[in-house]
Design an enzyme around this catalytic site. Structure first.
Site, PDB file in Angstrom:
ATOM      1  N   ASN A  72       0.819  -1.204   0.000  1.00 32.84           N
ATOM      2  CA  ASN A  72       0.000   0.000   0.000  1.00 32.84           C
ATOM      3  C   ASN A  72       0.859   1.263   0.000  1.00 32.84           C
ATOM      4  OD1 ASN A  72      -2.219  -1.678   0.157  1.00 32.84           O
ATOM      5  ND2 ASN A  72      -2.446  -1.489   2.367  1.00 32.84           N
ATOM      6  N   GLU A 173      -2.109  -3.554  -5.821  1.00 34.83           N
ATOM      7  CA  GLU A 173      -3.513  -3.660  -5.355  1.00 34.83           C
ATOM      8  C   GLU A 173      -4.358  -2.458  -5.754  1.00 34.83           C
ATOM      9  OE1 GLU A 173      -3.776  -4.652  -1.179  1.00 34.83           O
ATOM     10  OE2 GLU A 173      -2.806  -6.585  -1.479  1.00 34.83           O
ATOM     11  N   GLU A 292       2.299 -11.447  -2.521  1.00 31.50           N
ATOM     12  CA  GLU A 292       2.018 -11.225  -1.089  1.00 31.50           C
ATOM     13  C   GLU A 292       1.119 -12.355  -0.629  1.00 31.50           C
ATOM     14  OE1 GLU A 292       0.546  -7.526   0.437  1.00 31.50           O
ATOM     15  OE2 GLU A 292       1.632  -6.389  -1.091  1.00 31.50           O
TER      16      GLU A 292
END
Ligand code: AHR
Length: 500
Positions: A72, A173, A292
């Site tokens: 992130n 993401e 991940e």
């Protein structure tokens, strides 16, 4: 309990196992870097501030790639902040984890640190809030030999030779609402295609990773992936997917079954790549970068909003236990089961944050039980993946039916040794197992490693770092061409068969 059976056949090889599945992930999040792998002034730190005690725990993993810096974190990452003289680097409000990023540890420091443990950097560029040109500049800074603005700047920072990073993630993401810059599969696919094109024009040796779904639970999985692939198929090399498993309801039998969803998720992602390949009548195969995955419990706590604007606060420091070791083990076996198409796999993350390696500031470093499942995977999972036919007694859990008590996978090492990985998911009973070796003559049991503990919630602490550790007292034997063993309840087993 009724006996379980495994059939191993010499002719059932799946494929060679890609070395890049033995990889990890480092994000400047919480104490992963600061107070984790980097802590100037710590008694074990070297002259650059890298903690030697942490490195000693990482080295045996023999990691191939370390993904950096996000995560992130990358969605508002300005890579240029983290290069050059440290006293000129800006402090930033890092919004993903609501921390202050000092940029004291940056891109070149990570390259230096990775060299120390013998791994390569898998770099991520920000396409969420920055653009194609910044991504190309980053490739030029890292990989161009010299004679250009960015490559000469790198040299002026003390790095005469290019870093030569090969693997580049095209943001992270971006399907997720929590991401600044979230977008649709089609819009992202077009952006990723152009970024990949530009980056490969700077360095034609690089391989790029398209950011696919952040979990199988996303409403947009797998359509997001299909749309993004449709726009970029011929320009990218891998599709990234992520998954974290948790035990929020403290339902251990159900938790043990969850790696079955990992196998299904990987297979759906592979099929999605193949569907787009077929639509495009292309000869090119896109592989999976499972970059991940892990277990994660603090995911629902939103801790990041509690620790506002501190530097390196203790975020996402899950206390991983024996049961997490088995679930991570199951995810690793799912990687091996799909070894022909999963070509990159990064256990997330490496130190302190959702990690199995723990430190205390100015204090010790120790490992939690899942570390051992990963260690065994990196030690005995290399070579060729061998399909295992498993016939096992089964149970139903809250959200899965027909869960085999036995989960198993096998590998053949280059020296001919066979390793059988086996998990007994039962909380109550030891599981008798018989493995038939078809076409494998003259083997003996080299060792039978077992990771087990009295209580699924057992773990290690700084004061008691060896409470859960593997032993080699497993009882596997070979009789009449059969490997026979009794797997203790809730145990991770590594049975190494050596060629006589
Ligand atoms: O690893 C922690 C976070 O999990 C990563 O930053 C993000 O990519 C994922 O949601």
């Amino acid at each position: 309990m009724e006996k379980a059976k495994i059939i191993l056949d010499k002719d059932f090889a799946i494929s060679p196992i890609d070395e890049k599945v033995f990889s990890s992930f480092v994000e400047p999040l919480g104490r992963c870097i600061y107070g984790g792998l980097y802590e100037p002034g710590h008694p074990a730190a070297d002259e650059k501030g890298f903690r030697r005690d942490v490195l000693e725990l990482i080295k045996p993993l023999n990691l191939t790639l370390n993904r950096f810096p996000g995560g992130n974190y990358v969605s508002t990452y300005r890579w240029e902040d983290s290069i050059g003289p440290k006293d000129k680097r800006p402090r930033r409000a890092e919004v993903a984890w609501q921390c202050i990023e000092t940029n004291e540890f940056g891109l070149n420091e990570f390259a230096d640190w990775s060299k120390l443990n013998g791994s390569d950097v898998m770099m991520t560029v920000n396409l969420a809030t920055r653009g194609i040109l910044e991504a190309m500049d980053c490739v030029e800074y890292c990989n161009f030999t010299g004679g250009t603005y960015w490559s000469d700047l790198r040299k002026s920072h003390g790095y005469q030779e290019p870093h030569g990073f090969t693997y580049w993630c095209l943001t992270n993401e971006i399907d997720g609402i929590w991401q600044v810059g979230q977008t649709t599969g089609a819009d992202y696919g077009r952006l990723a295609r152009e970024a990949s094109k530009g980056m490969k024009l700077i360095d034609s040796n690089i391989k790029t990773v398209l950011a696919g779904s952040s979990s199988p639970g996303m409403d947009t999985f797998p359509s997001f992936d299909a749309e993004a692939l449709d726009e970029s198929y011929e320009f990218i090399d891998y599709l990234s997917i992520h998954q974290y498993l948790g035990n929020a309801k403290n339902d251990t039998p159900n938790y043990m079954a969850k790696p079955m969803s990992t196998d299904a998720y990987l297979k759906t992602a592979i099929s999605t790549c193949d569907y787009i390949q077929a639509r495009k009548r292309s000869n090119k195969q896109v592989h999976i970068s499972f970059d991940e995955f892990n277990t994660w419990h603090t995911i629902e706590e939103e801790e990041r909003f509690i620790n506002k604007w501190e530097t390196a606060p203790p975020l996402l420091e899950d206390v991983y236990t024996m049961e997490d070791a088995l679930v991570l083990g199951g995810m690793l076996l799912a990687v091996l089961k799909n070894a022909d198409r999963v070509r990159i796999a990064n256990v997330s993350e490496l130190v302190n944050c959702i990690s199995h390696i723990r430190t205390s500031n100015m204090g010790g470093a120790w490992v939690l039980p899942p570390y051992y499942a990963f260690l065994h995977f990196t030690q005995y999972g290399r070579g060729t993946a061998l399909q295992t036919q498993v016939i096992s007694p089964k149970y139903d859990s809250t959200s899965f039916t027909d869960v085999p008590y036995l989960d198993s996978m096998a590998t053949i090492a280059d020296n001919g040794n066979i390793t059988i990985f086996a998990i007994n998911r039962s909380m109550e009973n030891a599981l008798p197992v018989e493995a038939e070796l078809r076409g494998f003559d003259s083997y003996r049991v080299g060792k039978h490693i077992v990771l087990e503990s009295g209580n699924p919630k057992d773990t290690n602490t700084e004061d008691n770092p060896n409470f859960v550790t593997p032993h080699e007292k497993g009882n596997a034997v070979i009789e009449e061409g059969m490997v026979r063993a009794k797997l203790p309840k809730l145990s991770w087993n590594v049975i190494v068969l050596e060629k006589k």
